[in-house]
Design a protein around this motif. Structure first.
Motif, PDB file in Angstrom:
ATOM      1  N   THR A  48      94.185  26.487  14.912  1.00 36.52           N
ATOM      2  CA  THR A  48      95.613  26.771  14.789  1.00 36.52           C
ATOM      3  C   THR A  48      95.897  28.214  15.172  1.00 36.52           C
ATOM      4  N   ALA A  49      96.932  28.412  15.965  1.00 37.66           N
ATOM      5  CA  ALA A  49      97.412  29.749  16.320  1.00 37.66           C
ATOM      6  C   ALA A  49      98.855  29.863  15.861  1.00 37.66           C
ATOM      7  N   THR A  50      99.214  31.016  15.313  1.00 39.96           N
ATOM      8  CA  THR A  50     100.585  31.235  14.862  1.00 39.96           C
ATOM      9  C   THR A  50     101.173  32.453  15.566  1.00 39.96           C
ATOM     10  N   ARG A  51     102.481  32.413  15.748  1.00 43.41           N
ATOM     11  CA  ARG A  51     103.187  33.536  16.360  1.00 43.41           C
ATOM     12  C   ARG A  51     104.511  33.712  15.644  1.00 43.41           C
ATOM     13  N   SER A  52     104.832  34.934  15.271  1.00 43.86           N
ATOM     14  CA  SER A  52     106.127  35.212  14.652  1.00 43.86           C
ATOM     15  C   SER A  52     106.659  36.516  15.225  1.00 43.86           C
ATOM     16  N   GLY A  53     107.962  36.568  15.365  1.00 42.12           N
ATOM     17  CA  GLY A  53     108.552  37.774  15.921  1.00 42.12           C
ATOM     18  C   GLY A  53     110.045  37.820  15.722  1.00 42.12           C
ATOM     19  N   SER A  54     110.602  38.977  16.040  1.00 38.26           N
ATOM     20  CA  SER A  54     112.047  39.155  15.938  1.00 38.26           C
ATOM     21  C   SER A  54     112.527  40.193  16.938  1.00 38.26           C
ATOM     22  N   VAL A  55     113.798  40.092  17.291  1.00 41.99           N
ATOM     23  CA  VAL A  55     114.456  41.050  18.181  1.00 41.99           C
ATOM     24  C   VAL A  55     115.780  41.425  17.533  1.00 41.99           C
ATOM     25  N   THR A  56     116.058  42.711  17.491  1.00 45.97           N
ATOM     26  CA  THR A  56     117.322  43.203  16.950  1.00 45.97           C
ATOM     27  C   THR A  56     118.007  44.044  18.017  1.00 45.97           C
ATOM     28  N   SER A  63     120.866  49.141  22.976  1.00 43.94           N
ATOM     29  CA  SER A  63     119.415  48.970  22.907  1.00 43.94           C
ATOM     30  C   SER A  63     119.048  47.732  22.095  1.00 43.94           C
ATOM     31  N   CYS A  64     117.859  47.216  22.384  1.00 43.30           N
ATOM     32  CA  CYS A  64     117.258  46.127  21.611  1.00 43.30           C
ATOM     33  C   CYS A  64     115.807  46.503  21.351  1.00 43.30           C
ATOM     34  N   SER A  65     115.318  46.156  20.178  1.00 42.77           N
ATOM     35  CA  SER A  65     113.908  46.380  19.873  1.00 42.77           C
ATOM     36  C   SER A  65     113.361  45.133  19.212  1.00 42.77           C
ATOM     37  N   GLY A  66     112.074  44.912  19.413  1.00 43.40           N
ATOM     38  CA  GLY A  66     111.482  43.722  18.845  1.00 43.40           C
ATOM     39  C   GLY A  66     109.994  43.864  18.638  1.00 43.40           C
ATOM     40  N   SER A  67     109.451  42.923  17.893  1.00 39.84           N
ATOM     41  CA  SER A  67     108.015  42.903  17.648  1.00 39.84           C
ATOM     42  C   SER A  67     107.562  41.459  17.509  1.00 39.84           C
ATOM     43  N   ARG A  68     106.254  41.251  17.726  1.00 35.49           N
ATOM     44  CA  ARG A  68     105.676  39.918  17.650  1.00 35.49           C
ATOM     45  C   ARG A  68     104.244  40.031  17.166  1.00 35.49           C
ATOM     46  N   THR A  69     103.841  39.132  16.283  1.00 32.02           N
ATOM     47  CA  THR A  69     102.468  39.066  15.797  1.00 32.02           C
ATOM     48  C   THR A  69     101.915  37.694  16.128  1.00 32.02           C
ATOM     49  N   GLY A  75      91.187  33.956  13.495  1.00 31.35           N
ATOM     50  CA  GLY A  75      91.665  35.022  12.619  1.00 31.35           C
ATOM     51  C   GLY A  75      92.018  36.325  13.299  1.00 31.35           C
ATOM     52  N   GLY A  76      91.748  36.457  14.595  1.00 35.14           N
ATOM     53  CA  GLY A  76      92.119  37.674  15.314  1.00 35.14           C
ATOM     54  C   GLY A  76      93.626  37.787  15.432  1.00 35.14           C
ATOM     55  N   THR A  77      94.138  39.021  15.363  1.00 32.06           N
ATOM     56  CA  THR A  77      95.578  39.248  15.385  1.00 32.06           C
ATOM     57  C   THR A  77      95.945  40.240  16.475  1.00 32.06           C
ATOM     58  N   ILE A  78      97.033  39.940  17.167  1.00 26.61           N
ATOM     59  CA  ILE A  78      97.601  40.843  18.172  1.00 26.61           C
ATOM     60  C   ILE A  78      99.021  41.175  17.741  1.00 26.61           C
ATOM     61  N   TYR A  79      99.360  42.456  17.735  1.00 29.57           N
ATOM     62  CA  TYR A  79     100.710  42.906  17.388  1.00 29.57           C
ATOM     63  C   TYR A  79     101.297  43.625  18.602  1.00 29.57           C
ATOM     64  N   ARG A  80     102.517  43.236  18.957  1.00 28.57           N
ATOM     65  CA  ARG A  80     103.206  43.876  20.085  1.00 28.57           C
ATOM     66  C   ARG A  80     104.591  44.289  19.645  1.00 28.57           C
ATOM     67  N   GLU A  81     105.057  45.404  20.204  1.00 26.68           N
ATOM     68  CA  GLU A  81     106.432  45.814  19.944  1.00 26.68           C
ATOM     69  C   GLU A  81     106.973  46.524  21.171  1.00 26.68           C
ATOM     70  N   GLY A  82     108.280  46.527  21.285  1.00 30.33           N
ATOM     71  CA  GLY A  82     108.898  47.172  22.431  1.00 30.33           C
ATOM     72  C   GLY A  82     110.371  47.430  22.193  1.00 30.33           C
ATOM     73  N   GLU A  83     110.939  48.191  23.103  1.00 27.54           N
ATOM     74  CA  GLU A  83     112.354  48.547  23.013  1.00 27.54           C
ATOM     75  C   GLU A  83     112.905  48.633  24.424  1.00 27.54           C
ATOM     76  N   VAL A  84     114.151  48.232  24.570  1.00 29.95           N
ATOM     77  CA  VAL A  84     114.798  48.310  25.880  1.00 29.95           C
ATOM     78  C   VAL A  84     116.183  48.939  25.682  1.00 29.95           C
TER      79      VAL A  84
END
Length: 86
Positions: A48-56, A63-69, A75-84
Motif C-alpha cells: 500500500t502507498a499513500t499520498r496526502s497533500g494540500s494547496v492554499t 501566490s499559491c503554496s502546497g505540500s505533499r507527503t 515505509g519510506g516517505t517523500i515530502y515535497r513542497e513548493g510555491e508559485v
C-alpha cells in the motif's frame, strides 16, 4: 484564483489484470482557498502507498503554496513542497 465554496469528491477504482487486482481510493475537498487530496493505492501483492497533500492560494499576494507527503509500501516517505507566484 479563489476557491470559496466547499467542494468534496471521492473516487474508488479497482482494476483486475492477469497479474492481480490494483485498487485506488481517493478523496479531496476545496474550501476557503485551500484544496486537499488524500489517496491510497494497493498493488497486486498487497503493498500500500499513500499520498496526502494540500494547496492554499492567496489572491491578495498572487501566490499559491502546497505540500505533499507520499509513503511507500515499505515505509519510506517523500515530502515535497513548493510555491508559485504570478
Amino acid at each position: 484564483m479563489a476557491v470559496s465554496e466547499a467542494n468534496a469528491w471521492n473516487r474508488n477504482r479497482t482494476v483486475t489484470t492477469n497479474r492481480g487486482t490494483h485498487s485506488l481510493s481517493a478523496s479531496g475537498s476545496c474550501a476557503n482557498n485551500t484544496c486537499t487530496r488524500n489517496a491510497t493505492r494497493t498493488g497486486v501483492y498487497g503493498g500500500t502507498a499513500t499520498r496526502s497533500g494540500s494547496v492554499t492560494c492567496d489572491p491578495a499576494s498572487n501566490s499559491c503554496s502546497g505540500s505533499r507527503t507520499t509513503t511507500g509500501p515499505n515505509g519510506g516517505t517523500i515530502y515535497r513542497e513548493g510555491e508559485v507566484h504570478w
